[in-house]
Write an enzyme that holds these catalytic residues in place. Structure first.
Site, short mmCIF file in Angstrom:
data_model
loop_
_atom_site.label_atom_id
_atom_site.label_comp_id
_atom_site.label_asym_id
_atom_site.label_seq_id
_atom_site.Cartn_x
_atom_site.Cartn_y
_atom_site.Cartn_z
CB VAL A 101 -55.77 30.33 -14.93
CG1 VAL A 101 -55.78 30.65 -13.36
CG2 VAL A 101 -54.47 29.41 -15.55
N GLY A 102 -59.14 30.78 -15.57
CA GLY A 102 -59.97 31.90 -15.06
C GLY A 102 -61.45 31.29 -14.77
N GLY A 103 -61.75 30.12 -15.17
CA GLY A 103 -62.93 29.66 -14.80
C GLY A 103 -62.74 28.80 -13.47
CG ASP A 104 -62.05 30.95 -10.29
OD1 ASP A 104 -62.92 31.51 -10.85
OD2 ASP A 104 -61.18 31.69 -9.71
CB ALA A 157 -54.18 40.35 -10.60
NE ARG A 173 -62.74 25.83 -2.66
CZ ARG A 173 -62.09 26.51 -3.52
NH1 ARG A 173 -62.36 27.74 -3.48
NH2 ARG A 173 -61.27 25.95 -4.28
CD GLU A 189 -64.47 29.54 -1.06
OE1 GLU A 189 -65.43 28.98 -2.05
OE2 GLU A 189 -63.26 29.59 -1.61
CG ASP A 195 -57.33 42.19 -20.86
OD1 ASP A 195 -57.03 41.74 -19.82
OD2 ASP A 195 -58.32 42.96 -20.73
#
Lengths: 346, 346
Positions: free
Chosen positions: B230-233, B145, B51, B62, B167
């Site tokens: 999914v959240g560690g990005d 989300a 990217r 990006e 959460d």
């Protein structure tokens, strides 16, 4: 949605034409040139990235991004020579300007027309700094899509009002002369390059020659001329005989790109060239004498698109020449994207 | 203009919501997953480029391009954590699909909503190949989300119908449970991670933790679980304790990107990982036993956006869920761009 944060202004081709016409082509080119010149002057504040190209057997698709730390712009542009066979354009383009502080797009616009305008504006900015101050006559070799824009930008910034047109297809020269009727030029349609360049102060080459061509040969270029070489703009595509390059003081946009794409791809990689921005910023000498041959080896650079995006963004304010695109999801609560979807069903 | 070559289909946020609702969210996710899976299977036919990122103190913008030689796609996406302060989204996105043969854009679409859908579809495709075949229960840690999309994609592809939500902000879990009411889930809202993961077959971590967090610690992960991280990005943002990674068989999208952005940034650069596409293409083993812990370390890759663009492009045909944008200049004669402008004045 009550907020307008989801909306991005969009300038269609039709709106771009209406914007240009409402401002007036020459005034548009003059004002756009001021943005281009301003951004060249602050060249060092730009994040300059090489264009990202996707090559295929039939052509190329490129993304050209840049940023000055406050705004971010990119242009999408394709180049597909065979497109004209089925009625499509060889080159089409669109662009986006975004706010660096929040990443939100501020403008989406057509850039096929806008690229022609910014290319002409850039040529005129370079000529203003490099051509002799009393230049009034320009030859245009290649009378296709760029020709009229080049003529009008040179008139607006330098006062060029005598044109000598030549194209291998006479229809193109006649089309150009007809289109420029009423803009205050003295136009002569010529039957060869030699006739066209005879006695001119500026020579603009903007042909569609696809290979190493020598549209202009050394013997045709007299002392003191400024050459505005626009058509040689990709590897393997050049317009000037190398001997001209060896006689001229050469000015370029971004050397790493021009050495690959410009006329100077014919020269050694360490041949001396001057960055145009240094001349504009007063850091380097432009023309050194009335006798010198100056050459602007133009290939087009992302900052010029950035200048054009900035100008259009400023110029459409308060006009009816844009639409509002619902491009950005804007849920009332960022964590409730799915709820936004559910509520759309109701 | 008599031709329609100037027109590019545009899917606004409103139209995307209507398209998803008219297809049905679960069917949309199922069909989109098939496109994602198909493109993973032919992974080697893609031109994979890193990217192109423009970083600033407040965030990043990006461009993520890719091409399979027939179509070309790119996504524009920003990430600005402070945006929520003034009511903006942290992440917004839009994308373009173009025809490689002529360079013409074939689709411009919002991608904020579409990215949530493709991320969930990709998670479900991975889980289909990596989770135990009898998995029915999923914990979702982080109920923002992405949560509902993840739940519905897992239901559509794997038959997951028991959810355990947690959460740190109970409002988010309640929002998620409320939004999923009527979709056929048995939902339990939990008061801690330990309670949420108890006895589950799949654990999805999708929090907004901005640093090296350990949302999930090693003692909480039992044998045979599939972890969908999914959240560690991005660099510096991880969700799993490193000890979990050392026990798990790790599957990733594109190793050069995941080693920088994913959970595995915590591991040595040569730690063994398996590319998900190899499992899907039958070239590598997925889960090797019922006891094995599998981990999909998801960061999102350009091919997934490409799959989503392809799907939307195919799906809008014959629907009213798009507008026609006048994005491309289309003069009758390509060399007469200026004449097009003049005629617009008439």
């Amino acid at each position: 949605m009550t907020s307008k944060l989801n909306v991005v202004p969009f300038v269609s081709v039709d709106h771009m034409m209406k914007l240009v016409l409402s401002v007036g082509v020459e005034r548009f080119l003059t004002e756009l040139s001021a943005y281009v010149e301003e951004d060249f002057r602050r060249w060092e504040s730009f994040d300059k990235v090489a264009r990202v190209a996707a090559h295929s057997p039939d052509g190329v698709i490129e993304l050209m991004p840049t940023s000055d730390g406050t705004a971010y712009g990119f242009k999408y542009v394709n180049g597909h020579p065979k497109n004209t066979r089925d009625g499509r354009q060889t080159v089409t383009a669109f662009g986006v300007l975004a706010d660096v502080a929040n990443g939100y797009p501020m403008l989406l616009t057509e850039m096929t027309l806008l690229t022609a305008l910014r290319t002409a504006a850039t040529s005129a900015v370079a000529a203003k700094h490099l051509a002799r101050g009393d230049a009034r006559t320009m030859a245009i070799i290649g009378n296709g899509a760029q020709a009229e824009f080049q003529a009008l930008a040179m008139k607006a910034l330098l006062g060029i009002d005598h044109l000598r047109l030549y194209d291998i297809d006479r229809w193109a020269s006649e089309k150009c002369a007809r289109n420029l009727d009423g803009f205050g030029f003295d136009v002569i349609t010529c039957s060869g390059t030699e006739e066209a360049v005879d006695g001119t102060d500026v020579i603009t080459t903007v042909t569609a020659a696809k290979q190493r061509a020598a549209i202009l040969t050394d013997n045709l270029v007299g002392a003191g001329v400024h050459i505005n070489a626009v058509g040689g703009d990709c590897p393997g595509k050049t317009e000037l005989h190398a001997d001209i390059l060896r006689r001229a003081a050469i000015f370029v946009e971004y050397p790493p790109q021009t050495r690959i794409e410009g006329e100077i791809q014919q020269l050694a990689p360490d041949h001396l060239v001057t960055e145009l921005w240094r001349v504009i910023a007063g850091e380097a000498e432009g023309r050194s004498s009335r006798q010198q041959i100056t050459l602007f080896d133009s290939v087009g650079f992302a900052t010029e698109d950035f200048s054009a995006l900035r100008y259009v963004r400023d110029k459409i304010a308060g006009t009816p020449f844009f639409d509002e695109l619902d491009l950005l999801a804007d849920p009332d609560e960022p964590r409730d994207l799915f709820g936004m979807l559910l509520r759309a069903a109701a």
